[in-house]
Design an enzyme around this catalytic site. Structure first.
Site, PDB file in Angstrom:
ATOM      1  N   GLY A  88      -6.368  21.167  -6.104  1.00  0.00           N
ATOM      2  CA  GLY A  88      -7.052  20.735  -4.908  1.00  0.00           C
ATOM      3  C   GLY A  88      -8.218  19.834  -5.241  1.00  0.00           C
ATOM      4  O   GLY A  88      -8.703  19.798  -6.379  1.00  0.00           O
ATOM      5  N   TYR A 142     -14.070  13.481 -13.146  1.00  0.00           N
ATOM      6  CA  TYR A 142     -14.073  13.014 -14.538  1.00  0.00           C
ATOM      7  C   TYR A 142     -14.110  14.205 -15.462  1.00  0.00           C
ATOM      8  O   TYR A 142     -14.792  15.200 -15.199  1.00  0.00           O
ATOM      9  CB  TYR A 142     -15.305  12.134 -14.788  1.00  0.00           C
ATOM     10  N   ILE A 188     -15.197  22.356  -8.946  1.00  0.00           N
ATOM     11  CA  ILE A 188     -14.146  23.364  -8.841  1.00  0.00           C
ATOM     12  C   ILE A 188     -12.900  22.703  -8.274  1.00  0.00           C
ATOM     13  O   ILE A 188     -12.981  21.977  -7.278  1.00  0.00           O
ATOM     14  CB  ILE A 188     -14.572  24.533  -7.931  1.00  0.00           C
ATOM     15  N   GLY A 196      -9.271  25.068 -12.519  1.00  0.00           N
ATOM     16  CA  GLY A 196     -10.459  25.919 -12.576  1.00  0.00           C
ATOM     17  C   GLY A 196     -11.752  25.197 -12.314  1.00  0.00           C
ATOM     18  O   GLY A 196     -11.917  24.552 -11.276  1.00  0.00           O
ATOM     19  N   ILE A 197     -12.677  25.258 -13.293  1.00  0.00           N
ATOM     20  CA  ILE A 197     -14.037  24.750 -13.085  1.00  0.00           C
ATOM     21  C   ILE A 197     -14.430  23.820 -14.229  1.00  0.00           C
ATOM     22  O   ILE A 197     -13.850  23.863 -15.323  1.00  0.00           O
ATOM     23  CB  ILE A 197     -15.066  25.903 -12.965  1.00  0.00           C
ATOM     24  N   CYS A 236     -15.482  13.542  -6.486  1.00  0.00           N
ATOM     25  CA  CYS A 236     -15.152  14.489  -5.413  1.00  0.00           C
ATOM     26  C   CYS A 236     -15.332  13.886  -4.023  1.00  0.00           C
ATOM     27  O   CYS A 236     -15.537  14.605  -3.037  1.00  0.00           O
ATOM     28  CB  CYS A 236     -15.957  15.780  -5.552  1.00  0.00           C
TER      29      CYS A 236
END
Length: 233
Positions: free
Chosen positions: A88, A93, A163, A175-176, A193
């Site tokens: 998602g 970067y 995230i 993940g993160i 984002c």
């Protein structure tokens, strides 16, 4: 509907669950190789054939496009390789000096609730930053973790962690990412984002000369508090 902050409680597994594997990759990991490994492991976890896993990596410089990415947000398409990803989110970067943690958890062992899971990931990052006396904050209109930068301008804030997840058969992957000491100018090739009116920062940019090992230790301690025990295989 509850805010993500209100949902941010512990996301512990059911009693008797095995510890989560905690693995750190050596060297830089290619993005396509990482996705292939995650997909394979997530399938094994869903089939009950492998432990849950957190995999800590660094990537060579690259851009990834999530399922909501807009082509106009890729400003410099020739600068670094661009990978279309099933996670998602929008463009982000990855590169050296950024800690990426790929989180492969069976949400059925905790709670099959994606909003709670994202809130728990945010809590993990916020608690990690708090361990270094950095105040990370949520924003209900955008995912990730942000820090206020009043020294730049009134109301200014920068993103320090991102995230982006995918879930298949209620097992998470992707993940993160937490900016420790990446080259921040590398973010200039995208609109990170999809947010153009705020900047990007890192722990070192905030004046904290931390090593990746420092950050990894705090990430693990806070992960165990929120998600349960880990084990190094």
């Amino acid at each position: 509907m509850k805010t993500r902050e209100a949902l941010a409680e512990l996301f512990l597994p059911e009693p008797g669950s095995a510890a989560v594997e905690w693995i750190m990759a050596d060297g830089l990991v290619g993005y396509d190789d990482a996705v292939a490994e995650m997909e394979m492991r997530a399938g094994l976890i869903a089939d009950g054939l492998a432990r849950e896993r957190v995999w800590l990596v660094e990537h060579p410089p690259l851009y990834t496009a999530g399922t909501s990415a807009r082509d106009e947000d890729l400003i410099a398409p020739e600068r670094f390789p661009v990978h279309r990803s099933g996670r998602g989110g929008q463009f982000t970067y990855h590169g050296p000096g950024q800690r990426v943690a790929y989180v492969m958890l069976d949400l059925k062992r905790r709670e099959p609730d994606l909003r709670r899971f994202v809130a728990a990931l945010e809590s993990w990052l916020i608690a990690t930053l708090d361990g270094f006396n950095v105040r990370g904050e949520r924003r209900e209109d955008r995912v990730g973790v942000w820090v206020r930068r009043p020294e730049k301008a009134a109301g200014s804030e920068d993103k320090i962690a991102a995230i982006g997840i995918r879930v298949r058969r209620w097992v998470s992957f992707h993940g993160i990412s937490l900016n420790v000491e990446p080259e921040l100018s590398h973010f200039d090739g995208i609109v990170p984002c999809g947010v153009s009116d705020h900047g990007v920062t890192s722990l070192v940019d905030l004046g904290l000369p931390l090593t990746m090992a420092d950050v990894d230790a705090e990430l693990r301690a806070q992960f165990e508090r929120i998600f349960g025990k880990t084990i190094v295989p």
